[in-house]
Design an enzyme around this catalytic site. Structure first.
Site, PDB file in Angstrom:
ATOM      1  N   THR A  37       0.834  -1.234  -0.149  1.00 21.07           N
ATOM      2  CA  THR A  37      -0.069  -0.089  -0.043  1.00 21.07           C
ATOM      3  C   THR A  37       0.813   1.323  -0.024  1.00 21.07           C
ATOM      4  O   THR A  37       1.199   2.013   1.035  1.00 21.07           O
ATOM      5  CB  THR A  37      -0.805   0.145   1.279  1.00 21.07           C
ATOM      6  OG1 THR A  37      -0.166  -0.041   2.288  1.00 21.07           O
ATOM      7  CG2 THR A  37      -2.023  -1.089   1.265  1.00 21.07           C
TER       8      THR A  37
ATOM      9  N   LEU B 144       6.650  -6.415  11.274  1.00 20.37           N
ATOM     10  CA  LEU B 144       7.763  -6.859  11.150  1.00 20.37           C
ATOM     11  C   LEU B 144       8.673  -5.941  10.597  1.00 20.37           C
ATOM     12  O   LEU B 144       8.219  -4.948   9.783  1.00 20.37           O
ATOM     13  CB  LEU B 144       8.032  -8.080  10.241  1.00 20.37           C
ATOM     14  CG  LEU B 144       7.618  -7.990   8.785  1.00 20.37           C
ATOM     15  CD1 LEU B 144       8.758  -7.441   7.887  1.00 20.37           C
ATOM     16  CD2 LEU B 144       7.452  -9.256   7.864  1.00 20.37           C
TER      17      LEU B 144
ATOM     18  N   GLU C  85      12.346  -5.036   8.841  1.00 14.02           N
ATOM     19  CA  GLU C  85      13.424  -5.556   7.640  1.00 14.02           C
ATOM     20  C   GLU C  85      14.697  -5.826   8.594  1.00 14.02           C
ATOM     21  O   GLU C  85      15.080  -5.270   9.444  1.00 14.02           O
ATOM     22  CB  GLU C  85      13.532  -4.585   6.555  1.00 14.02           C
ATOM     23  CG  GLU C  85      12.290  -4.096   5.745  1.00 14.02           C
ATOM     24  CD  GLU C  85      12.696  -3.691   4.492  1.00 14.02           C
ATOM     25  OE1 GLU C  85      13.875  -3.556   4.049  1.00 14.02           O
ATOM     26  OE2 GLU C  85      11.487  -3.128   4.122  1.00 14.02           O
TER      27      GLU C  85
ATOM     28  N   GLY D 168      20.581  11.021  13.998  1.00 12.32           N
ATOM     29  CA  GLY D 168      21.539  10.818  12.944  1.00 12.32           C
ATOM     30  C   GLY D 168      20.659  11.323  11.422  1.00 12.32           C
ATOM     31  O   GLY D 168      20.106  12.602  11.872  1.00 12.32           O
TER      32      GLY D 168
ATOM     33  N   CYS E 279       8.467   1.945   5.109  1.00 13.29           N
ATOM     34  CA  CYS E 279       7.080   2.205   5.719  1.00 13.29           C
ATOM     35  C   CYS E 279       6.958   3.268   6.652  1.00 13.29           C
ATOM     36  O   CYS E 279       5.962   4.130   6.375  1.00 13.29           O
ATOM     37  CB  CYS E 279       7.272   1.119   6.920  1.00 13.29           C
ATOM     38  SG  CYS E 279       6.986  -0.687   6.251  1.00 13.29           S
TER      39      CYS E 279
END
Ligand code: UDX
Length: 457
Positions: free
Chosen positions: A101, A167, A169, A275, A282
Site C-alpha cells: 500500500t 515486522l 526488515e 542521525g 514504511c
C-alpha cells in the site's frame, strides 16, 4: 527451535488449515515462508510472473538474513508453492492479504489499488465458503470495513479479519515467528467473530503458546494499531533528531543525551539513535497516509504534529548536505565525496526513501563527484540513481576523496580500520551521519571526525 504448529492438528486427527498468501513482496514472502516453516501447506500468489518464478526457484528477490535458506528448505519439503493463478489458491482455508500500500504518486494518501485488485481477483476465483480473508497490509482506517461490505455483497460466506504485521526488515523471520503481540481485528457479528478468532488462534498457536500476547479488537482499532505504532516510532526518532538540532546550537552531545534519557524506563533507549533520520518503505509513507486519512475522517488536528515529525526528519538530510558543503570549503563542484551506505538501514538492500541515497544525489546534483558503496544495496541503487558512481568496497569508494560520509550504519563500516582507510583519501575528513563510528579511534588515526548533534572539536 521452532515448534511445529501443525502437530496439534495431527494429534487431534484434524487437517491443519491450508494457507494462501496474496502478494509476495517483503511482507508476503516472509509470511508465506514462516507459515510453511511452522508446518502449514502454503501457496503464495502474485501477479508478477518474474517474482513468482524466482521464488519458486528458491531465489529471494530481496535481501533478508536467513530467509532464502528457509524459502529453499520449505520448497524442498513440499510445503510451499508459488503461483500467478488465483484459482490455485481457492482451496485454501485462510487467505492472508499482504499486498503493498505505497504512497500515491499524486498525494500523501495510501494507494489501495493493489489491495482492491487482489480482492477482485480472489473473489473472481471464488474462495471456499467458510474460508477466512485476513488483511495484513498497512491500510488507512476504514479499509477493512469497506472490504467487509464487499464480501457481504459478493461472497457472504467468506469471513474477514484484520491482523496487522509489525515486522522490521533485517529481523523479519524473528518478527513473524515471535512477534511482540498478535492483534486480531474481528467482525462484530458474534458467530463470525468466534469462528475467525478460532482459526487465527490455530494458525498462531505456537507463538501464543510461547507467551505472545493476543489483543482482540474491532477492525478500526486493528488498523490503527499499525499506523499508530509507526507514527510513535517516527515521532521518537524525530524527537531525538530535534534534540540533535538543539545540541548543535547549545554545544551539547545528543548521543550522551539519548543514553541518559534511555535510562528512564518510561522512555527506553530504543529508537533514540540520532542521525540522518528515518527512511524505508514504511515509516515515511505511513505517517503521511495517517495524516491524510485522519483529515478525511475529521481528526486531522489530532495528528497535525506528524507534519513536523516529517519536516524534522527531512531537515536532517538537508543539514548533512549543508555540513558537507561547509567542510569542503563552501564549494561542492568537482569535489570527490565517498558515501558509505545506500540502503535505508543496515542488513537490508531496500533503498526506498533512503536518506543515504537522497543525500548522495543532492551532493551529486550540486556538482560533487559522489561514489557510493554498500554491502547489499548497490544493484538496487544503480537502477534508481544512474548518475551516481558505485564501488564494491569502502576502500575503493574513498579513493582520493575530499570527504567521506558515513550514512548507513552497517557493521562492515564500523569495523573498518580508519588508519588503513586514511591511506586512500585526499583529506582525512569524515561526517558520521549515524553516530556509530568510534570517534576516538578515527581521531587517533588523524581524521577530522564530525557528527550531527555532537561537539565537533
Ligand atoms: C518499521 C517498523 O519498525 C516496523 O514495526 C513496521 O512493521 C515497518 O516499519 P522498518 O521500516 O523495517 O520497520 O525499519 P526500522 O528498523 O523501524 O527503521 C526505520 C528507519 O528509522 C530506518 O531508516 C532507520 O535507520 C531509522 N532509525 C531507526 C533511526 O534513524 N533511529 C533509530 O533510533 C531507529
Amino acid at each position: 527451535m521452532i515448534a511445529y504448529a501443525t502437530n496439534q492438528f495431527e494429534s487431534a486427527g484434524a487437517q491443519p488449515p491450508q494457507i494462501s498468501v496474496i502478494g509476495t513482496g517483503y511482507l508476503g514472502t516472509t509470511h508465506a515462508v514462516c507459515m510453511a516453516e511452522l508446518g502449514f501447506q502454503v501457496v503464495g500468489v502474485d501477479v508478477d510472473d518474474l517474482k513468482v518464478a524466482q521464488l519458486a526457484d528458491g531465489i529471494l528477490p530481496f535481501f533478508e538474513p536467513g530467509l532464502e535458506e528457509l524459502l529453499r528448505k520449505n520448497l524442498e519439503a513440499g510445503r510451499l508453492t508459488f503461483t500467478t493463478s488465483f484459482p490455485a489458491a481457492t482451496t485454501a482455508d485462510v487467505h492472508f492479504l499482504c499486498v503493498g500500500t505505497p504512497q500515491r504518486p499524486d498525494s500523501p494518501a495510501a494507494d489501495l489499488r493493489h489491495l482492491g485488485a487482489a480482492v477482485d481477483a480472489l473473489l473472481a476465483a471464488q474462495p471456499k465458503p467458510g474460508s477466512l480473508l485476513v488483511g495484513k497490509s498497512t491500510v488507512p482506517m476504514g479499509t477493512a470495513a469497506a472490504v467487509a461490505t464487499r464480501l457481504a455483497a459478493e461472497a457472504p460466506e467468506v469471513l474477514l479479519a484484520w491482523n496487522p504485521e509489525f515486522l522490521r526488515e533485517g529481523f523479519a523471520i524473528e518478527g513473524t515467528l515471535n512477534p511482540d503481540r498478535i492483534v486480531l481485528g474481528l467482525p462484530d457479528d458474534p458467530a463470525a467473530r468466534a469462528r475467525a478468532e478460532d482459526i487465527l488462534r490455530a494458525v498462531y498457536a505456537s507463538a501464543i503458546e510461547s507467551g505472545t500476547p493476543v489483543v482482540v479488537t474491532d477492525f478500526a482499532t486493528a488498523e490503527l494499531v499499525k499506523v499508530a505504532a509507526n507514527a510513535f516510532l517516527a515521532t521518537k526518532i524525530s524527537f531525538i533528531n530535534a534534540m540533535a538540532e538543539v545540541c548543535e546550537a547549545a554545544g551539547g552531545d545528543v548521543k550522551t543525551l539519548a543514553t541518559a534519557l534511555g535510562h528512564d524506563a518510561r522512555i527506553g533507549p530504543r529508537f533514540l539513535a540520532a542521525g540522518v533520520g528515518f527512511g524505508g518503505g514504511c515509516l515515511p509513507k505511513d505517517i503521511r497516509a495517517f495524516r491524510a486519512r485522519a483529515e478525511e475522517i475529521g481528526a486531522g488536528t489530532a495528528v497535525r504534529f506528524l507534519a513536523e515529525v516529517d519536516a524534522i526528519n527531512l531537515r536532517r538530510r538537508a543539514r548533512v548536505v549543508e555540513f558537507a558543503t561547509e567542510l569542503v570549503g563552501g564549494s561542492v563542484p568537482g569535489r570527490r565525496m565517498a558515501v558509505l551506505g545506500a540502503a535505508f538501514k543496515p542488513n537490508s538492500d531496500d533503498i526506498r526513501d533512503s536518506p543515504a541515497l537522497e543525500i548522495a544525489e543532492l551532493l551529486r546534483t550540486a556538482g560533487a563527484l559522489v561514489t557510493v558503496t554498500d554491502p547489499a544495496a548497490i544493484p538496487n541503487a544503480r537502477r534508481r540513481y544512474r548518475e551516481l558512481r558505485y564501488a564494491d568496497t569502502a576502500f575503493e569508494a574513498v579513493d582520493d576523496a575530499d570527504l567521506v560520509l558515513h550514512l548507513t550504519e552497517w557493521a562492515d563500516f564500523r569495523e573498518i580500520d580508519p588508519a588503513l582507510l586514511g591511506g586512500n583519501v585526499r583529506n582525512l575528513l569524515v561526517i558520521d551521519g549515524r553516530n556509530t563510528l568510534d570517534a576516538g579511534k578515527w581521531r587517533a588515526a588523524g581524521w577530522s571526525y564530525y557528527a550531527l548533534g555532537r561537539p565537533n572539536a
